[in-house]
Design a protein around this motif. Structure first.
Motif, PDB file in Angstrom:
ATOM      1  N   GLY A   1       0.921  -0.966  -0.081  1.00  0.00           N
ATOM      2  CA  GLY A   1      -0.134   0.049  -0.104  1.00  0.00           C
ATOM      3  C   GLY A   1       0.916   1.323   0.210  1.00  0.00           C
ATOM      4  N   LEU A   2       2.048   1.304   0.776  1.00  0.00           N
ATOM      5  CA  LEU A   2       2.811   2.532   0.783  1.00  0.00           C
ATOM      6  C   LEU A   2       3.218   2.559  -0.515  1.00  0.00           C
ATOM      7  CD1 LEU A   2       4.754   2.002   4.171  1.00  0.00           C
ATOM      8  CD2 LEU A   2       2.734   3.733   3.711  1.00  0.00           C
ATOM      9  N   ILE A   3       3.763   1.614  -1.166  1.00  0.00           N
ATOM     10  CA  ILE A   3       4.375   1.710  -2.503  1.00  0.00           C
ATOM     11  C   ILE A   3       3.482   2.101  -3.597  1.00  0.00           C
ATOM     12  CG2 ILE A   3       5.584   0.454  -4.421  1.00  0.00           C
ATOM     13  CD1 ILE A   3       6.752  -1.478  -2.407  1.00  0.00           C
ATOM     14  N   ASP A   4       2.272   1.543  -3.635  1.00  0.00           N
ATOM     15  CA  ASP A   4       1.337   2.057  -4.546  1.00  0.00           C
ATOM     16  C   ASP A   4       0.845   3.482  -4.383  1.00  0.00           C
ATOM     17  OD1 ASP A   4       1.324  -0.479  -5.362  1.00  0.00           O
ATOM     18  OD2 ASP A   4      -0.521  -1.356  -4.366  1.00  0.00           O
ATOM     19  N   ASN A   5       0.669   3.834  -3.238  1.00  0.00           N
ATOM     20  CA  ASN A   5       0.377   5.196  -2.888  1.00  0.00           C
ATOM     21  C   ASN A   5       1.429   6.219  -3.073  1.00  0.00           C
ATOM     22  OD1 ASN A   5      -2.167   4.596  -2.249  1.00  0.00           O
ATOM     23  ND2 ASN A   5      -1.840   4.155  -0.048  1.00  0.00           N
ATOM     24  N   GLY A   6       2.789   5.816  -3.394  1.00  0.00           N
ATOM     25  CA  GLY A   6       3.890   6.914  -3.688  1.00  0.00           C
ATOM     26  C   GLY A   6       4.465   7.017  -2.283  1.00  0.00           C
TER      27      GLY A   6
END
Length: 447
Positions: free
Chosen positions: A96-101
Motif C-alpha cells: 500500500g505504501l508503494i502503490d500510494n507513492g
C-alpha cells in the motif's frame, strides 16, 4: 454548490483501550520469551514469503508453506495462524505504501531498499492474541494468556474505571501484547455503537484547524498552540544534540532519541484529546453539530520553504479531526466535513461574500476590501466553515420529491423543448474555475 462529505453514516465506532499488566517475575519472563520466539519465527516466515512470493504473499499459500514448521517449533495452532497473518498484513501494508507513492518513485532509494529485502520484525514487537489465546476476567482484574511456557493464569492488570467498563461492555476481537520501556500493556479493540443523533442540529460550530492556533471555533474559542510550539522546539534542540552523538556511534543516544520521540507523540496526543473533548462537549450541550475542513492531501498540495517543512510535517491536524469525529459520534453529535477552499479569504457577511487574497493582508488579520469587516483571520475562517455546513446540511437532508403523475416528482422538471439549452448551460458551468461565492450561500441560509 459546496461539496461536503457527511461523517454521520457509521453504525459503530472502533476505539482501543490500553491497560497495564502487573505480571510476577516468572510471568514477565514467560511473556518476554514468548515475544522473542514469535518475532524470531515471524522473521523466518517473512524470509520464506519474500523468497517464494516477493511482496505478494497471500495468507492461504503462506499457511501451506509455513504452518507445519511453526507447529514443530512449539507454537499453538492459533499462535501459528497469527504469526502468518502478521507477516501477510505487513507485506500488504508495504504494498500500500508503494502503490500510494509514500516511498517515492521506482528509482527512489527508499523504495528500492524496501523492495530489495524481506520485512524484519523487532525482537520486542507486539503480538496479537484472540479469544482462544487470551481470556479476560474483568471482575477479578486478571487475564489468562498463552505463552511458550504454557498458559499463564491470573496475570493482574490495572486501568481507569472508565476503561474497565468499556472493556466489559464493548470489547470485540483481538488484543495486542505490547512491551514498552520495560512495562507490559494489553491493547484491546472495542466496538461502541454510535449514539442516535440528537435530532436536527440547531446550528453548527465551525472549527478551523491551524498550526499557530490548533483550533478556532465560530464561537470565538481559540485553542492556541504556542506552548506546544515551544515544547516542539525544545525537543528539536535536544534531538539535534542526540543525533550528533548518534552519528558518532553512541547507542545510548539512539535509545534516548526513541524515548523522546514517543514522549513528544504522547504529549501531542494528549493536547488533541483535551481540545476535541471540549469542542464536542460544547456542541452536545448546545444541541449543535460540528463542521470541519476537509484537509486530506494538504501536505502534497502545499509548497513550502525548507524551514517550514518540519512544522507542516509535525502538524497533527488529522489526529485532531479524528478525535473530534469519534467523540462526536459517541455523543450523537452530527459531524460534517466541508470544502476548505477560500475559507480564510471570503467575507462572512451574507450580503457581501467578497473573495480575495487581499482580504487577508497578514496571517492573523482579516479585513474585507469591499465592506470593511475585520477580525481575527482564524475566527473568520471558522464562521465561513459554519456557513458552508448550514448549506451542506440542507442538501444532505433535502426530502425526496413526492412522485406525481407519470412518475415525475412535484419538485422535478419535466422534459421540455428547452432541455437542450439547459443542458448546455450546465455543461458550460462545469468548466468554470471561479471560487464559490459565499454571498449566494449566505442569502440562501438567511432566507
Amino acid at each position: 454548490m459546496i461539496l461536503s462529505v457527511p461523517l454521520v453514516t457509521f453504525t459503530d465506532v472502533k476505539i482501543v483501550v490500553q491497560v497495564k499488566l502487573l505480571p510476577s517475575p516468572e510471568q514477565a519472563t514467560a511473556l518476554a520469551a514468548t515475544l522473542r520466539t514469535v518475532n524470531v519465527l515471524a522473521n523466518q516466515v517473512s524470509a520464506q514469503a519474500y523468497e517464494a512470493f516477493g511482496l505478494k504473499a497471500r495468507e492461504r499459500e503462506l499457511r501451506g508453506l509455513a504452518y507445519g514448521e511453526l507447529k514443530a517449533e512449539g507454537l499453538g495452532a492459533q499462535a501459528a495462524q497469527h504469526v502468518i497473518k502478521r507477516v501477510v498484513d505487513a507485506y500488504s501494508s508495504l504494498r500500500g505504501l508503494i502503490d500510494n507513492g509514500v516511498l517515492g518513485g521506482p528509482a527512489s532509494r527508499r523504495r528500492r531498499k524496501a523492495e530489495s529485502k524481506p520485512i524484519v520484525f523487532r525482537p520486542d514487537s507486539s503480538h496479537t492474541f484472540d479469544d482462544r489465546c487470551l481470556s479476560w476476567q474483568i471482575d477479578a482484574r486478571t487475564v489468562s494468556i498463552w505463552t511458550m511456557a504454557g498458559r499463564m493464569r491470573g496475570i493482574a492488570f490495572t486501568g481507569s474505571q472508565t476503561d474497565v467498563k468499556t472493556l466489559a461492555a464493548h470489547r470485540r476481537g483481538e488484543s495486542d501484547l505490547v512491551l514498552r520501556d520495560g512495562l507490559w500493556f494489553l491493547v484491546a479493540t472495542c466496538d461502541i455503537d454510535q449514539a442516535p443523533l440528537n435530532g436536527d442540529p440547531a446550528d453548527w460550530i465551525g472549527v478551523d484547524r491551524g498550526i499557530v492556533n490548533l483550533a478556532t471555533t465560530s464561537d470565538g474559542d481559540n485553542y492556541q498552540g504556542r506552548r506546544l510550539t515551544r515544547y516542539r522546539r525544545w525537543q528539536a534542540r535536544k534531538r539535534a544534540e542526540l543525533q550528533t552523538r548518534k552519528a558518532a556511534g553512541s547507542r545510548s543516544a539512539a535509545r534516548r532519541l526513541a524515548k523522546r520521540k514517543a514522549r513528544e507523540a504522547r504529549h501531542v496526543t494528549n493536547e488533541n484529546h483535551k481540545i476535541s473533548k471540549q469542542i464536542v462537549a460544547v456542541a452536545e450541550r448546545t444541541g449543535r453539530g460540528i463542521a470541519l475542513e476537509q484537509l486530506s492531501g494538504i501536505r502534497e498540495r502545499v509548497r513550502l520553504t525548507r524551514d517550514q517543512r518540519a512544522t507542516l510535517s509535525n502538524w497533527a491536524f488529522h489526529q485532531l479531526g479524528a478525535f473530534i469525529t469519534y467523540k462526536a459520534l459517541r455523543a450523537g453529535v452530527p459531524c460534517l466535513e466541508v470544502d476548505p477552499a477560500f475559507t480564510s479569504q471570503s467575507c462572512p457577511n451574507p450580503w457581501c461574500g467578497h473573495v480575495s487574497r487581499k482580504n487577508r493582508p497578514i496571517r492573523d488579520v482579516f479585513c474585507c476590501r469591499r465592506c470593511g469587516l475585520a477580525g481575527p483571520a482564524d475566527h473568520v475562517a471558522a464562521l465561513n466553515i459554519r456557513q458552508r455546513a448550514r448549506t451542506a446540511w440542507a442538501f444532505v437532508n433535502m426530502p425526496v420529491p413526492y412522485p406525481g403523475p407519470n412518475g415525475v416528482g412535484r419538485g422535478e422538471m419535466r422534459p421540455s423543448r428547452d432541455s437542450q439549452p439547459r443542458r448546455e448551460a450546465r455543461q458550460s458551468l462545469k468548466g468554470t474555475t471561479e471560487p464559490p461565492s459565499s454571498a449566494v450561500h449566505g442569502r440562501e441560509v438567511g432566507e
